[in-house]
Design an enzyme around this catalytic site. Structure first.
Site, PDB file in Angstrom:
ATOM      1  N   ASP A 241       0.835  -1.206   0.000  1.00 20.74           N
ATOM      2  CA  ASP A 241       0.000   0.000   0.000  1.00 20.74           C
ATOM      3  C   ASP A 241       0.873   1.260   0.000  1.00 20.74           C
ATOM      4  O   ASP A 241       1.899   1.321   0.689  1.00 20.74           O
ATOM      5  CB  ASP A 241      -0.845  -0.034   1.288  1.00 20.74           C
ATOM      6  CG  ASP A 241      -1.848   1.092   1.373  1.00 20.74           C
ATOM      7  OD1 ASP A 241      -2.783   1.089   0.565  1.00 20.74           O
ATOM      8  OD2 ASP A 241      -1.702   1.970   2.244  1.00 20.74           O
ATOM      9  N   GLU A 306       2.391   6.392  -9.887  1.00 24.24           N
ATOM     10  CA  GLU A 306       3.544   7.193 -10.296  1.00 24.24           C
ATOM     11  C   GLU A 306       3.148   8.181 -11.386  1.00 24.24           C
ATOM     12  O   GLU A 306       2.246   7.926 -12.175  1.00 24.24           O
ATOM     13  CB  GLU A 306       4.647   6.267 -10.797  1.00 24.24           C
ATOM     14  CG  GLU A 306       5.135   5.284  -9.754  1.00 24.24           C
ATOM     15  CD  GLU A 306       5.573   5.961  -8.474  1.00 24.24           C
ATOM     16  OE1 GLU A 306       6.340   6.928  -8.538  1.00 24.24           O
ATOM     17  OE2 GLU A 306       5.121   5.540  -7.394  1.00 24.24           O
TER      18      GLU A 306
HETATM   19  C1  NOJ Z   1      -4.463   3.132  -0.437  1.00 22.45           C
HETATM   20  C2  NOJ Z   1      -5.637   2.256  -0.174  1.00 22.45           C
HETATM   21  O1  NOJ Z   1      -5.957   1.591  -1.364  1.00 22.45           O
HETATM   22  C3  NOJ Z   1      -6.745   3.150   0.314  1.00 22.45           C
HETATM   23  O2  NOJ Z   1      -7.967   2.471   0.399  1.00 22.45           O
HETATM   24  C4  NOJ Z   1      -6.335   3.702   1.656  1.00 22.45           C
HETATM   25  O3  NOJ Z   1      -7.310   4.619   2.114  1.00 22.45           O
HETATM   26  C5  NOJ Z   1      -4.985   4.420   1.551  1.00 22.45           C
HETATM   27  N1  NOJ Z   1      -4.019   3.674   0.806  1.00 22.45           N
HETATM   28  C6  NOJ Z   1      -4.410   4.643   2.917  1.00 22.45           C
HETATM   29  O4  NOJ Z   1      -3.976   3.411   3.428  1.00 22.45           O
END
Ligand code: NOJ
Length: 582
Positions: A241, A306
């Site tokens: 993530d 990116e």
């Molecule tokens: C990306 C995740 O896909 C999203 O759902 C989340 O809110 C943010 N990262 C923070 O972790």
């Protein structure tokens, strides 16, 4: 030659690593042994993202869970996917629905137990399906023990595990101003004042998601331990993530402002000093080393939004970082545009790292493709066209649950119904992400086969009456059966599995065409991205293709023709064709 050498080295590395694994770890690995075909399996698989809260409820509480997913594995196998990415299932206060983790090595009781998880992995493996976990690397929950300790005093041993700074102009009676102008992705300052120890902590996302300090070696060690833990439970890799947010400018320089304001009323800002800072790639290399100790060629997928192909290409490293960085450039095209797709597919297909692209069009953070690309009239045809674009290309496709039945975005109608905090904060400009997270539509019953409870955590969309697995299974031309056909074709056709991807007919404003080629076999894929019919005459001589006819493997036209002359390919509005040149 290069790939033979690297597979040989990989085998040696894996064998050496196995010698060092403890007996307990080896027996755990044996118990959860992954599906057979190994090698670079992630090049040939199709990843299916499951948002566990919304896939299948098994205990009647209106929230999806692990046993629910296990009960649907036969469906997933028959669909033809090869790996499941589970969004977070760890204990969490659920401010960001699991992306705020309070314990990285446990299962949230709402989803089940560790035994349920092990059972899911084992049952998935029996069906040749791998499980990928979400690795939330940038931040934890503010309820995580690490943060509770860190915030308890300035001298606590975990104080430096997070990013604490003094305010500007702070006095004994005033907290002063945040250390700089950095903004949270979810609105407002990225700094939160903590009265107990009189400092600010940094959070790229919600206030309840403090950022970890990846410059601290103890943080790295703890977070790499998390990888070991799940690898020993038989997972086949991780989706990482928010990886580009890992580091911040050590000089703490202010980010530059951009014109206008966002949905939360903040001035727009360029995250120049909080995104893609040096250090990210070193961490990715370390993460890769940790997982490469395990057999089965585990995979890393990154959420890597990116800004361009050059930055995306860096994610591959020298083959020692991420195998599958998600291509947000393509996912963010947001409208049917042959020239745009042609350019972006060409760029990533020719990336200088020779890395494997990873394509997706829907996920839990953005409106679903059915309505994002649909024109309001031909959405089903366009959904099938997008299925061809996703599944006939060379990269590894990543689907989002419900995409295969044409689920649409169903945002809440009233602010009081919103569950996603950004929707509450940004209403009505930003309605949050509930609309793309609604329960899976299994059948036409009141609760769509999702739960036996009369209530589900998000409402069942009205579209479930006609767009559901049960109804679409019976219709050979449904979106679901189109996906099934294409998934099967992708697995069985050698040119679709391994062929290069080269754009052809490069100046057509409406039709995106490309070939997939291995020696002695060329497949043409043609996608009419417009509402106008087109008649095309292909000359593939430059690609050493001498055929005159196309033997049709898939056509959206009904009835499907068997053969079409290469010099006269008729494509109706939004039609798609996949055919072998003969
Ligand atoms: C990306 C995740 O896909 C999203 O759902 C989340 O809110 C943010 N990262 C923070 O972790």
């Amino acid at each position: 030659m290069r790939s033979l050498t690297s597979s040989f080295l990989r085998v040696i590395r894996t064998s050496i690593a196995l010698c060092f694994l403890s007996v307990a770890a080896i027996s755990a690995l044996a118990q959860y042994s992954a599906p057979k075909a190994q090698g670079e399996w992630w090049k040939h698989t199709v990843i299916y993202e499951i948002y566990p809260r919304s896939f299948q409820d098994s205990n009647g509480d209106g929230i999806g869970d692990l046993n629910g997913i296990t009960s649907r594995l036969d469906y997933l196998k028959s669909l033809g996917i090869g790996a499941i990415w589970l969004t977070p299932i760890y204990p969490s206060p659920n401010v960001d629905f699991g992306y705020d983790i309070s314990n990285y090595t446990a299962i949230d009781p709402m989803f089940g137990t560790m035994a349920d998880f092990d059972h899911l992995v084992a049952e998935a493996h029996k069906r040749g399906i791998r499980i990928l976990m979400d690795y939330v690397i940038n931040h934890t929950s503010d309820q995580n023990q690490w943060f509770l300790q860190s915030r308890s005093s300035r001298t606590n041993s975990k104080r430096d595990w997070y990013i604490w700074r003094d305010g500007k102009g702070e006095t004994a009676t005033s907290k002063g101003q945040p250390p700089n102008n950095w903004q949270s992705w979810f609105g407002g300052s990225a700094w939160q004042w903590d009265p107990k120890t009189r400092q600010y902590y940094y959070h790229y996302f919600y206030v309840q998601q403090p950022d970890l300090n990846w410059r601290n070696p103890e943080v790295r060690k703890a977070m790499y331990g998390v990888l070991d833990f799940w690898m020993k439970h038989g997972v086949a890799g991780f989706r990482i993530d928010a990886v580009s947010r890992l580091f911040e400018d050590p000089q703490m320089r202010d980010d530059p402002y951009l014109p206008g304001h966002n949905a939360y009323g903040d001035r727009n800002i360029q995250h120049k000093y909080t995104d893609d800072q040096p250090g990210v790639h070193e961490v990715l290399k370390e993460v890769r080393k940790v997982i490469d100790k395990y057999p089965g060629n585990p995979v890393l997928v990154t959420e890597a939004d990116e800004p361009n192909v050059a930055a995306l290409t860096k994610m591959y490293g020298d083959g020692d970082e991420v195998q599958l960085p998600m291509d947000f450039q393509i996912a963010d095209v947001n409208k049917l545009s042959a020239p745009r797709f042609r350019k972006l597919f060409h760029e990533i297909e020719n990336n200088t790292a020779h890395g494997q692209p990873e394509y997706f069009f829907s996920n839990h953070d953005q409106p679903r493709q059915w309505d994002r690309y649909g024109d309001g009239k031909h959405n089903d045809e366009i959904a099938k066209l997008m299925a061809v674009l996703e599944l006939a290309t060379r990269g590894t496709p990543q689907m989002y649950y419900g995409e295969e039945i044409g689920m649409r975005t169903t945002p809440p109608a009233r602010k009081e119904d919103v569950r996603d905090p950004i929707g509450i904060k940004g209403w009505p400009k930003e309605k949050g992400r509930d609309g793309e997270r609604t329960p899976m539509q299994w059948d036409a019953t009141k609760m769509a086969g999702f739960t036996t409870s009369g209530k589900s955590w998000l409402p069942i969309p009205p579209s479930s009456k006609t767009y559901n697995v049960a109804v679409e299974s019976k219709d050979p031309n449904s979106i679901l059966n189109t996906y099934k056909r294409l998934l099967a074709l992708r697995q069985s056709d050698p040119a679709l599995r391994d062929g290069t991807q080269i754009n052809v007919d490069n100046s057509n404003p409406d039709v995106y065409s490309f070939i997939r080629q291995i020696p002695d076999r060329t497949i043409l894929v043609a996608l009419n991205m417009s509402g106008r019919p087109h008649t095309l005459s292909y000359n593939l001589g430059a690609h050493h293709v001498n055929g005159t006819h196309l033997r049709v493997l898939y056509s959206s036209q009904s009835p499907q023709p068997d053969s079409v002359p290469l010099r006269q390919v008729v494509l109706q509005p939004f039609a798609a064709l996949v055919a072998v040149v003969e």
